[in-house]
Design a protein around this motif. Structure first.
Motif, PDB file in Angstrom:
ATOM      1  N   SER A   1       0.814  -1.224   0.000  1.00 58.46           N
ATOM      2  CA  SER A   1       0.000   0.000   0.000  1.00 58.46           C
ATOM      3  C   SER A   1       0.844   1.268   0.000  1.00 58.46           C
ATOM      4  N   LEU A   2       2.166   1.124  -0.105  1.00 53.13           N
ATOM      5  CA  LEU A   2       3.049   2.272   0.027  1.00 53.13           C
ATOM      6  C   LEU A   2       2.838   3.273  -1.115  1.00 53.13           C
ATOM      7  N   VAL A   3       2.626   4.536  -0.739  1.00 58.95           N
ATOM      8  CA  VAL A   3       2.453   5.623  -1.705  1.00 58.95           C
ATOM      9  C   VAL A   3       3.691   6.511  -1.744  1.00 58.95           C
ATOM     10  N   VAL A   4       4.311   6.731  -0.581  1.00 53.99           N
ATOM     11  CA  VAL A   4       5.503   7.578  -0.471  1.00 53.99           C
ATOM     12  C   VAL A   4       6.590   6.803   0.251  1.00 53.99           C
ATOM     13  N   LEU A   5       7.784   6.699  -0.369  1.00 56.16           N
ATOM     14  CA  LEU A   5       8.958   6.096   0.262  1.00 56.16           C
ATOM     15  C   LEU A   5      10.106   7.084   0.129  1.00 56.16           C
ATOM     16  N   ASN A   6      10.558   7.603   1.261  1.00 57.46           N
ATOM     17  CA  ASN A   6      11.628   8.601   1.267  1.00 57.46           C
ATOM     18  C   ASN A   6      12.751   8.124   2.180  1.00 57.46           C
ATOM     19  N   LEU A   7      13.876   7.724   1.568  1.00 65.07           N
ATOM     20  CA  LEU A   7      15.071   7.292   2.297  1.00 65.07           C
ATOM     21  C   LEU A   7      16.240   8.226   1.989  1.00 65.07           C
ATOM     22  N   ARG A   8      15.950   9.419   1.622  1.00 64.34           N
ATOM     23  CA  ARG A   8      16.934  10.399   1.188  1.00 64.34           C
ATOM     24  C   ARG A   8      17.948  10.712   2.297  1.00 64.34           C
ATOM     25  N   SER A   9      19.192  11.029   1.890  1.00 62.20           N
ATOM     26  CA  SER A   9      20.235  11.535   2.791  1.00 62.20           C
ATOM     27  C   SER A   9      20.498  10.593   3.959  1.00 62.20           C
ATOM     28  N   ASN A  10      20.852   9.361   3.631  1.00 62.52           N
ATOM     29  CA  ASN A  10      21.340   8.395   4.598  1.00 62.52           C
ATOM     30  C   ASN A  10      22.671   7.858   4.091  1.00 62.52           C
ATOM     31  N   ASN A  11      23.107   6.722   4.607  1.00 64.65           N
ATOM     32  CA  ASN A  11      24.350   6.090   4.153  1.00 64.65           C
ATOM     33  C   ASN A  11      24.067   4.705   3.586  1.00 64.65           C
ATOM     34  N   LEU A  12      22.951   4.557   2.913  1.00 67.73           N
ATOM     35  CA  LEU A  12      22.563   3.270   2.341  1.00 67.73           C
ATOM     36  C   LEU A  12      23.444   2.946   1.147  1.00 67.73           C
ATOM     37  N   GLU A  13      23.669   1.647   0.923  1.00 68.19           N
ATOM     38  CA  GLU A  13      24.546   1.217  -0.156  1.00 68.19           C
ATOM     39  C   GLU A  13      23.942   0.011  -0.872  1.00 68.19           C
ATOM     40  N   GLY A  14      24.685  -0.463  -1.891  1.00 63.95           N
ATOM     41  CA  GLY A  14      24.212  -1.605  -2.658  1.00 63.95           C
ATOM     42  C   GLY A  14      23.309  -1.196  -3.803  1.00 63.95           C
ATOM     43  N   ASP A  15      22.753  -2.190  -4.485  1.00 58.55           N
ATOM     44  CA  ASP A  15      21.876  -1.939  -5.627  1.00 58.55           C
ATOM     45  C   ASP A  15      20.499  -1.471  -5.176  1.00 58.55           C
ATOM     46  N   VAL A  16      19.803  -0.845  -6.101  1.00 57.77           N
ATOM     47  CA  VAL A  16      18.387  -0.553  -5.892  1.00 57.77           C
ATOM     48  C   VAL A  16      17.631  -1.863  -6.071  1.00 57.77           C
ATOM     49  N   PRO A  17      16.988  -2.390  -5.028  1.00 56.74           N
ATOM     50  CA  PRO A  17      16.374  -3.726  -5.140  1.00 56.74           C
ATOM     51  C   PRO A  17      15.240  -3.755  -6.162  1.00 56.74           C
ATOM     52  N   LEU A  18      15.227  -4.802  -6.959  1.00 54.48           N
ATOM     53  CA  LEU A  18      14.188  -4.950  -7.969  1.00 54.48           C
ATOM     54  C   LEU A  18      12.811  -5.126  -7.343  1.00 54.48           C
ATOM     55  N   GLN A  19      12.786  -5.564  -6.078  1.00 57.12           N
ATOM     56  CA  GLN A  19      11.499  -5.786  -5.411  1.00 57.12           C
ATOM     57  C   GLN A  19      10.699  -4.495  -5.259  1.00 57.12           C
ATOM     58  N   LEU A  20      11.375  -3.327  -5.334  1.00 60.79           N
ATOM     59  CA  LEU A  20      10.642  -2.060  -5.254  1.00 60.79           C
ATOM     60  C   LEU A  20       9.651  -1.917  -6.403  1.00 60.79           C
ATOM     61  N   CYS A  21       9.889  -2.626  -7.480  1.00 58.15           N
ATOM     62  CA  CYS A  21       8.986  -2.547  -8.631  1.00 58.15           C
ATOM     63  C   CYS A  21       7.627  -3.170  -8.349  1.00 58.15           C
ATOM     64  N   ASN A  22       7.498  -3.877  -7.224  1.00 60.98           N
ATOM     65  CA  ASN A  22       6.213  -4.466  -6.847  1.00 60.98           C
ATOM     66  C   ASN A  22       5.286  -3.451  -6.168  1.00 60.98           C
ATOM     67  N   LEU A  23       5.782  -2.268  -5.864  1.00 62.13           N
ATOM     68  CA  LEU A  23       4.989  -1.265  -5.154  1.00 62.13           C
ATOM     69  C   LEU A  23       4.100  -0.534  -6.155  1.00 62.13           C
TER      70      LEU A  23
END
Length: 524
Positions: free
Chosen positions: A248-270
């Motif tokens: 049900s996610l409409v807004v996902l904001n993870l801006r300005s952190n220290n996250l790394e790695g690839d952008v997960p393909l699972q986000l395409c399920n949102l």
């Protein structure tokens, strides 16, 4: 002006609702109203400069709403006697300061004292509270006693953002799991990890942005529509469960952190996602082509007003979106906002052509390592208002279709390897030169004009027969070799066969070495 004489004969008055006006109530300090009210709503009236003393005699009030009434000063102790009878209290958007002296006890279930200057620790809160808004004050100290001081809570909305709260987020969330829907702790000084017990909550909206929270995201939330963890110190990878559990996610904001790695393909399920902000992290890899599956960004919005209702209170969810180079907060307009921001990461590869099928207003892919050409069908993004592809390694010409982006009001293509002329149309020529600098472009709005003979060629390829001859293949290397040999032996030969010259040269070198040695000795 409303004077006490206007109210003198209203002895049976029980309900006075006149909010949203700009009336000024002027009474004497010793005025005693002839009525006992149950409901008083005078939002936006001018009742100040102090809390009206005639309220002291109102012993039957169950609802008091006097927000934005020009009242300042501290809360007097006598007010606590009134608040002990209240079910609804709204003192927001005034200039109250100092500690809030009253305990929030039964039957009070709905309190809003936001946008004042209250300070000190958070006041005691009874477990029956349903709506609480203490945001935009100067409350400080720990939040542990606030959340963990009772055995159970019935709270639905807890808004504590924009204060000076510190310490860690407590772990006692089991007592809140049944009802809590909105939790806002943004813009405080909270530290430590996000406790795993928060995964028990059935939240609609969680906002923890702009704190100093750290650690990895290990909490598997369910049911969220808004998740904002931006402006913290979170590490690790973006969890795959976000795309698998938060349908049900409409807004996902993870801006300005220290996250790394690839952008997960699972986000395409949102499928409902409309705002995705992963900017200013350390993400790598390529941009997923499956972003086209994000139906919330590829179709016209079918969402209604996004909020949560509870009796007389409705909290409209808000989202902070960076667009056109600035931060904008959206509330009622969120269903119409579609934004993708992956800027300031380490993403590489080409811009997927599939992105041009998305109904975005904002697309920001700047400050990465993207290569290749700008997708030729970028002009199909008819709703695009803000486009930033700057500081990458994009090459080729600007697609002609870009001139058809009639809603585009912000553009930045600077610092790439783009060549050729800027497409003419009604839009691109309206932008300033800095939108295109750092490329090999010509034509308006740039000062350099394009002509039939003014063609840009890749670096290393020159025009003219003489330049081609001198700089081509073996001729270049032969010229360099002959020049080096002639210069080397011209100097060395003179020193070898001319003794006076050789002696003079050695003396000069000796002086230089001695001076350098003396300089080094003086330093140490």
């Amino acid at each position: 002006m409303v004077h006490e004489v206007h109210l003198a004969n209203l002895s049976r008055l029980k309900v006075l609702i006149a909010s949203g006006n700009s009336l000024n109530l002027e009474t004497s300090p010793n005025w005693v109203p002839p009525f006992q009210l149950k409901i008083l709503k005078l939002n936006s009236w001018h009742l100040g400069p102090k809390l009206p003393p005639w309220l002291r005699g109102q012993q039957h009030l169950s609802e008091l709403r006097i927000s934005n009434a020009g009242i300042s000063g501290t809360i007097p102790i006598w007010f606590c006697n009134i608040s002990s009878h209240l079910k609804f209290l709204d003192l927001s958007h005034n200039q109250f300061y100092g500690p809030f002296p009253c305990h929030i006890t039964y039957p009070l279930s709905d309190i809003d004292i936001s946008s004042n200057q209250f300070n000190g620790s958070l006041p005691f809160v009874s477990p029956n509270i349903e709506f609480l808004n203490f945001s935009s004050n100067s409350f400080s100290g720990s939040v542990t006693h606030f959340f963990c001081g009772n055995n159970s809570f019935s709270g639905y909305f807890i808004l504590l953002g924009n204060n000076l709260l510190s310490g860690t987020i407590p772990k006692c969330w089991k007592k809140w799991e049944a009802n809590l829907r909105i939790l806002n702790l943004e813009n405080n000084n909270l530290v430590g990890v996000i406790p795993s017990s928060m995964g028990m909550l059935s939240l609609f909206w969680l906002n923890l942005r702009n704190n100093s929270l750290s650690g990895e995201l290990q909490i598997n939330y369910t049911g969220l529509s808004f998740l904002d963890l931006s402006g913290n110190k979170l590490t690790g990878k973006i969890p795959e469960w976000i795309g698998m559990s938060l349908s049900s996610l409409v807004v996902l904001n993870l801006r300005s952190n220290n996250l790394e790695g690839d952008v997960p393909l699972q986000l395409c399920n949102l499928r409902k996602l409309q705002v995705l902000d992963l900017a200013h992290n350390n993400l790598s890899g390529t941009i997923p082509t499956c972003f086209y599956n994000l139906r919330g960004m590829t179709q016209k919005s079918s969402l209604g007003l996004l909020g949560y209702e509870l009796e007389d209170e409705t909290v409209i969810a808000e989202a902070e979106v960076v667009t056109k180079g600035r931060k904008v907060e959206y509330t009622a307009l969120i269903p119409f906002v579609k934004s993708l921001d992956l800027s300031a990461n380490n993403l590489d590869g080409e811009i997927p052509a599939e992105l041009t099928k998305m109904e975005l207003q904002t697309l920001n892919l700047s400050k990465n390592h993207l290569v290749g050409k700008i997708p030729s069908k970028i002009g199909d993004m008819r709703s695009l208002e803000s486009l930033d592809l700057s500081q990458n390694q994009l090459s080729g010409e600007i697609p002609a279709s870009m001139s058809s982006l009639s809603f585009l009001s912000y553009l930045n293509l600077s610092c790439n390897n783009l060549t050729g002329s800027i497409p003419t149309g009604t839009q691109l020529q309206s932008f300033i030169e800095s939108s295109f600098i750092g490329n090999q472009l010509c034509g308006p709005p740039l000062q350099r004009n394009c002509s039939a003979t003014d063609q840009y060629t890749p670096p290393g390829v020159e025009q003219g027969d003489q330049q081609d001859h001198l700089l081509s293949g073996s001729n270049l290397y032969m010229s360099l070799g002959l020049g080096f040999a002639f210069g080397f032996w011209a100097v060395l030969g003179s020193l070898l066969f001319n003794v006076p010259w050789r002696i003079a040269f050695c003396r000069v070198v000796d002086r230089i070495v001695l001076r350098m040695y003396g300089f080094v000795v003086e330093i140490f």
